[in-house]
Structures are given as C-alpha cells and as structure tokens.
Design an enzyme around this catalytic site. Sequence first.
Site, PDB file in Angstrom:
ATOM      1  N   GLU A  90      41.147  11.142  48.348  1.00  0.00           N
ATOM      2  CA  GLU A  90      42.140  10.073  48.287  1.00  0.00           C
ATOM      3  C   GLU A  90      41.640   8.901  47.451  1.00  0.00           C
ATOM      4  OE1 GLU A  90      44.090  10.806  52.669  1.00  0.00           O
ATOM      5  OE2 GLU A  90      43.190   8.869  52.233  1.00  0.00           O
ATOM      6  N   CYS A 110      32.539  12.919  54.626  1.00  0.00           N
ATOM      7  CA  CYS A 110      31.412  11.980  54.718  1.00  0.00           C
ATOM      8  C   CYS A 110      30.518  12.415  55.868  1.00  0.00           C
ATOM      9  CB  CYS A 110      31.931  10.564  54.972  1.00  0.00           C
ATOM     10  SG  CYS A 110      30.635   9.311  55.088  1.00  0.00           S
ATOM     11  N   SER A 189      30.471  -0.060  48.133  1.00  0.00           N
ATOM     12  CA  SER A 189      30.357  -0.367  49.553  1.00  0.00           C
ATOM     13  C   SER A 189      29.513   0.707  50.244  1.00  0.00           C
ATOM     14  CB  SER A 189      31.762  -0.397  50.166  1.00  0.00           C
ATOM     15  OG  SER A 189      31.687  -0.627  51.554  1.00  0.00           O
ATOM     16  N   LEU A 213      28.649  -4.089  57.566  1.00  0.00           N
ATOM     17  CA  LEU A 213      27.729  -4.621  58.582  1.00  0.00           C
ATOM     18  C   LEU A 213      28.286  -4.388  59.996  1.00  0.00           C
ATOM     19  CD1 LEU A 213      25.105  -6.312  58.967  1.00  0.00           C
ATOM     20  CD2 LEU A 213      26.573  -8.339  58.997  1.00  0.00           C
ATOM     21  N   ASN A 288      41.428  -1.272  61.669  1.00  0.00           N
ATOM     22  CA  ASN A 288      42.622  -0.426  61.576  1.00  0.00           C
ATOM     23  C   ASN A 288      42.483   0.678  62.606  1.00  0.00           C
ATOM     24  OD1 ASN A 288      43.859  -1.697  59.298  1.00  0.00           O
ATOM     25  ND2 ASN A 288      42.212  -0.827  58.069  1.00  0.00           N
ATOM     26  N   CYS A 331      41.485   0.691  54.887  1.00  0.00           N
ATOM     27  CA  CYS A 331      40.119   1.163  55.115  1.00  0.00           C
ATOM     28  C   CYS A 331      39.979   1.929  56.421  1.00  0.00           C
ATOM     29  CB  CYS A 331      39.168  -0.008  55.221  1.00  0.00           C
ATOM     30  SG  CYS A 331      39.081  -0.960  53.744  1.00  0.00           S
TER      31      CYS A 331
END
Length: 340
Positions: A90, A110, A189, A213, A288, A331
């Site tokens: 995506e 991931c 990131s 973080l 989210n 995100c």
Amino acid sequence: MYINDLTPQEIVSSIEQIGLPKYRADQVFRWIHKSLERDYSKMTNLSAKDIHYLKDSFQYDMISIYKKLESNVDDTKKYLFELGDRNIIESVFLRYDFGDSVCISSQAGCNMGCVFCASTLGGKERNLRASELLEQVYMIQKDLNTRIDSVVVMGSGEPLDNYNNLKKFISIITDENGLNISKRKITVSTCGIVDKIYTAAEDNLGFNLAISLHAATQEKRNKLIPASKKYPLKDLIEACDHYTQKSGRRVTYEYILIDGFNDTEDDVKSLKELLKNSNCHVNLIPLNPISEFEGKAPSDLQIRSFYKSLVKNKINTTIRRELGRDINAACGQLRNNYIK
Ligand code: SAH
C-alpha cells in the site's frame, strides 16, 4: 536483472557488458527516472539496435495498480499495488499546503510486531527492492499527473530493516538525472534500529529521521514495541542525537496517544526528562483503532491538554492532522489483507 533497480554506476557497467556505449547509460537512466518511461521503444534518442539489446538483456521491475481508493473528506488517495510476485503493498498520496507527498511501504508485511499496528499482523513477507520503492512514487506521480515534492517512508514495513535497498532508493530519487527530490524532503520513520541509525549517519543519507517513540520510559515502551528490548531507549536517544549532530537535521519523535496509557502528566514529565538534551520535535498522533488492539485515542480535550503541557515544558510539539481516515489510509491501518 532489473534495469530500474540499478544506480547510474551500475547501469554503466551493465550496459558496457552487453556492448553498448557508455554514454547510453545516462540516457537510459534519464528515461527511466526522469521521464518515467518504461517502454524502451519510446526512448527516442536510442538506436533501434540498442533498444533491441536492452530489451533482450534487462527486465523492468513493474508494479501495477490493483486498487485505488479516494477519500471523500480530503485529497488523500490510497493505492494498493501488485508486485511482480503478486504481493500487494500500500502507498498513500497526501496533499498538503506545502506540496504533494507520498507515503510508501518498505516491506511487504513487517517483522517488528508493534502491538498497535496492523501492518505487522502477518509478519514479514519480504523486503522491497529499490525499484519497487521508486515505482510507488513514479506510479502515483504519473497516475495523478502531478509532481511529487516529498516522500515519507512510513507505510508498512521497517525501512531500516531493509537498509541497503533504502539507501539505493535515496541515491536514485535524489539524483539530478532522476526526480531530483532533495534529501531534506525525504523522511524515514523507524521503530528504532539503533545500529542502522549510526550507519545512516555515516553514509550521509541526510533524510529526516522520524522515530516511533510512543512511550517515554523503557518499561512502557517494551509493552508496545518488541524491538525496544533489543534497542533500549537510552541507546536510541543517543543514536538520534548523534544523527542530528552529523546531519544537521532535527529528529522527530512520533508519539501515539493511547487513552490512559501514555497521556498523563507523569508521561509529560518522563518525556521532558528523556528529551531534555535533544534538539527535536514531538509529533502527537491520536491512536487509530485496530480491532486487534484494545487501546483507543484519548478525547480531543485530553489530547489538547497533553499538547499544552508539552509546550509549557518547552518541548516543540505538533498534533498530526490525520488524512484519509475514511479509506483506512491512516498510520497503523495499512494492513496486509489483500494478499492473494
Ligand atoms: N516501521 C516504521 C514505519 C511504519 S509505521 C516505524 O515504526 O516507524 C508508521 C507510523 O505509524 C509509526 O509512527 C507507527 O508507530 C505509526 N502507527 C502504527 N500503528 C498506528 C496506529 N494504530 N495508530 C496511529 N499510528 C500508528
């Protein structure tokens, strides 16, 4: 070998090997990375013979649009791209006042296992090649007939777990014969792979470094981000300060706000203590929701009050405006659920 996965130097040696003159390398590189042309027969300054050799010797690493979702509330668009091996990744197009941006994925899936993030649920499928990182930007630029000003490597995947391809991607996208995007317009990131932060500083990659973080004490961070155990907070902040020194770039700390977990006055204190010697910026992101994680975002009032406390404590802080929520483009909601 994929022609669009090669750096300028690699194109020179590869085309010399098939007997083409060296000066063709620059031409081919420009066609691919500046004109965004995939079709050799349209490369009008090449001879028919050379086109024939190129076609015979190199493949083009293609991705194609599998699905495109357009937000009804803003200009955000989400693309699902199909890779050569049929994995689906995506990418998101975002329009800001300062220009057009794309958020790209660095891996299919991931491995990091962050508990609040949908991208990691099925584990890592594989790293993306530099050509696949580039193609996400090129495809969107062509599809929307726009000029992409900035790139954030913040989609699914851990970019520093795919370091060599990330490095190659940056060298090609910043090349003056390519899209010529400034290093300062590229943000990477990471959940904090400390050794690779040092390598990026040594290699002068010069991108904006953003750190996920999300908690200001080791104990809390361990609960959210498994990689935190391997790369302790203290080492991470040291690495980031080193990166700032080397690159002159201020680090951004992303901080997801989770109701009742990391949004109290104690958390403000811990953040202040943690970042007291760092030239940095904190970006607050209301969580989210994903069904696999029970946390939720604090109320708007609580978010404002956390923000104000940080500002009062002289921490540079912004609240991130979430774009594209209606198309699941925000995100942590990028999930690997389209793999066939
Ligand atoms: N692996 C990289 C990049 C991908 S995540 C990293 O960890 O930074 C991109 C950003 O989205 C990170 O800051 C990540 O922590 C954040 N994110 C993940 N899940 C989220 C969620 N459910 N709500 C809000 N932000 C989330």
